[in-house]
Scaffold this active site. Structure first.
Site, PDB file in Angstrom:
ATOM      1  N   SER B   8       0.841  -1.198   0.000  1.00  0.00           N
ATOM      2  CA  SER B   8       0.000   0.000   0.000  1.00  0.00           C
ATOM      3  C   SER B   8       0.870   1.240   0.000  1.00  0.00           C
ATOM      4  CB  SER B   8      -0.901   0.005   1.236  1.00  0.00           C
ATOM      5  OG  SER B   8      -1.511   1.280   1.373  1.00  0.00           O
ATOM      6  N   HIS B   9       0.319   2.360  -0.460  1.00  0.00           N
ATOM      7  CA  HIS B   9       1.027   3.636  -0.368  1.00  0.00           C
ATOM      8  C   HIS B   9       1.220   4.056   1.092  1.00  0.00           C
ATOM      9  CE1 HIS B   9       0.037   3.849  -4.588  1.00  0.00           C
ATOM     10  NE2 HIS B   9       0.744   4.946  -4.696  1.00  0.00           N
ATOM     11  N   SER B  10       0.342   3.545   1.949  1.00  0.00           N
ATOM     12  CA  SER B  10       0.331   3.985   3.339  1.00  0.00           C
ATOM     13  C   SER B  10       0.810   2.869   4.263  1.00  0.00           C
ATOM     14  CB  SER B  10      -1.103   4.393   3.713  1.00  0.00           C
ATOM     15  OG  SER B  10      -1.308   4.263   5.099  1.00  0.00           O
ATOM     16  N   GLY B  43       3.979   6.338  -0.232  1.00  0.00           N
ATOM     17  CA  GLY B  43       4.695   6.010  -1.473  1.00  0.00           C
ATOM     18  C   GLY B  43       4.802   4.511  -1.625  1.00  0.00           C
ATOM     19  N   SER B  70       0.959   3.046  -8.366  1.00  0.00           N
ATOM     20  CA  SER B  70       2.359   2.609  -8.331  1.00  0.00           C
ATOM     21  C   SER B  70       2.553   1.352  -7.488  1.00  0.00           C
ATOM     22  CB  SER B  70       3.257   3.740  -7.824  1.00  0.00           C
ATOM     23  OG  SER B  70       2.945   4.088  -6.508  1.00  0.00           O
TER      24      SER B  70
END
Lengths: 210, 131
Positions: B8-10, B43, B70
């Site tokens: 995950s991004h988080s 990210g 991403s």
């Protein structure tokens, strides 16, 4: 073109990306998450550093592959895997040759496009970097078929990418965060197409100088 | 047992979804988070994915789930590298993160193989909430 020429390209691309980072981030802030310039600056900075650490006998393919690996691991956003894959595929396509002629560079550019499309699943007109890469590859191949030398082929590719990036302005995004915005994504240049044009302009700059 | 990695991004989202999936995997399923960038911010990082896969790998393969954008591209790039290296079997599920993770952990806890765990995660897409 030899390994030193390709290393010069990566360094020059890092320089142009760094100088243009704010502009790329502004484009990204309009439709994306506003980190494109920052991410790419970090990725290409790492690539220039990794390429600088290679020994003098590294092949052109190794230079490009090394840059791609650094970009995958250091960039952060979607542009990391995409540009990293583009460069790694291009590096693999160059193989073990020590001197890159116009045909080999064209094949590497085509391999980069293929890698990006395979990974991101974007088609022409989706308002992505593919919209700069496709016209770049066709302009390069057209120039090559017309008997142009390497520098002229690269210049044609850079011009093709710039026109392709311009042409993304009216498009509606069908990939990434911008695709959630529907018609509100229209009227902005795609940041990935803009950075692709910039990176190919860097290649044209060093090719002319070489 | 098949391991599971949540990208995950988080960091908080990856860890929270992993916590939930582990509970649904009755404490047997190995679910590892790969959230955020290397500095702990939002990210994605292929290095964090590499480390999480190494922790989740017990020799029976690892299933990846990703949130969006991403994360998905990083997962696919990781798989391409893993295939080149050939050291661990890794698949990416085409599934929503939370629902897919819970389904995958439930199936993995039964001792099912990698393809069956992937199929369970992907079937979670059809679990509607209002009908």
């Amino acid at each position: 073109m030899n390994a030193a020429g390709l290393a010069a390209w990566i360094r020059h691309a890092a320089h142009l990306v760094s100088a243009d980072a704010e502009h790329l981030t502004r484009l990204d802030a309009a439709v994306g998450d506003g980190d494109h310039g920052l991410n790419l600056d970090r990725g290409f900075g790492a690539a220039a550093e990794a390429v600088g650490a290679l020994s003098d006998d590294a092949t052109p393919g190794k230079v490009v592959l090394t840059a791609g690996r650094a970009i995958v691991s250091k960039t952060g956003g979607a542009s990391g895997p995409l540009y990293g894959t583009a460069l790694r595929r291009a590096g693999k396509a160059l193989g073990d040759r020590t001197e890159v002629d116009a045909a080999a560079l064209g094949a590497a550019l085509a391999a980069a496009l293929e890698g990006v499309q395979e990974l991101g699943k974007a088609a022409e007109g989706d308002k992505t970097m593919v919209d700069a890469l496709i016209p770049a590859v066709s302009a390069y191949e057209g120039a090559l078929a017309g008997g142009a030398d390497l520098a002229s082929c690269v210049r044609a590719a850079a011009d093709g990418a710039a026109k392709g990036a311009e042409a993304t302005v009216p498009l509606r995004a069908r990939k990434g965060r911008a695709s959630y915005l529907g018609e509100r994504s229209e009227g902005h240049m795609d940041p990935g197409a803009a950075s692709t044009a910039l990176i190919l302009r860097a290649l044209a700059d060093v090719t002319v100088e070489g | 047992m098949v391991g599971i990695v949540l990208i995950s991004h988080s960091p908080a989202l990856a860890e929270g979804a992993a916590e939930l999936a582990r509970a649904m995997g009755v404490g047997k399923a190995v679910v590892e988070p790969a959230g955020g960038d290397v500095d702990g911010g939002l990210g994605t990082s292929i290095e964090l994915v590499e480390h999480a896969v190494a922790r989740a790998d017990a020799g029976d393969g690892v299933l990846l789930l990703a949130d969006l954008g991403s994360s998905v591209l990083t997962a696919r790039t990781f798989i391409e590298d893993a295939e080149d290296a050939g050291d661990v079997a890794v698949l990416l599920a085409d599934a929503p993160l939370v629902e897919g993770a819970v389904a995958a952990a439930s199936m993995a806890a039964t001792g099912a193989g990698l393809a069956a765990v992937r199929d369970a995660a992907e079937a979670a897409r059809d679990h509607r909430k209002l009908r």
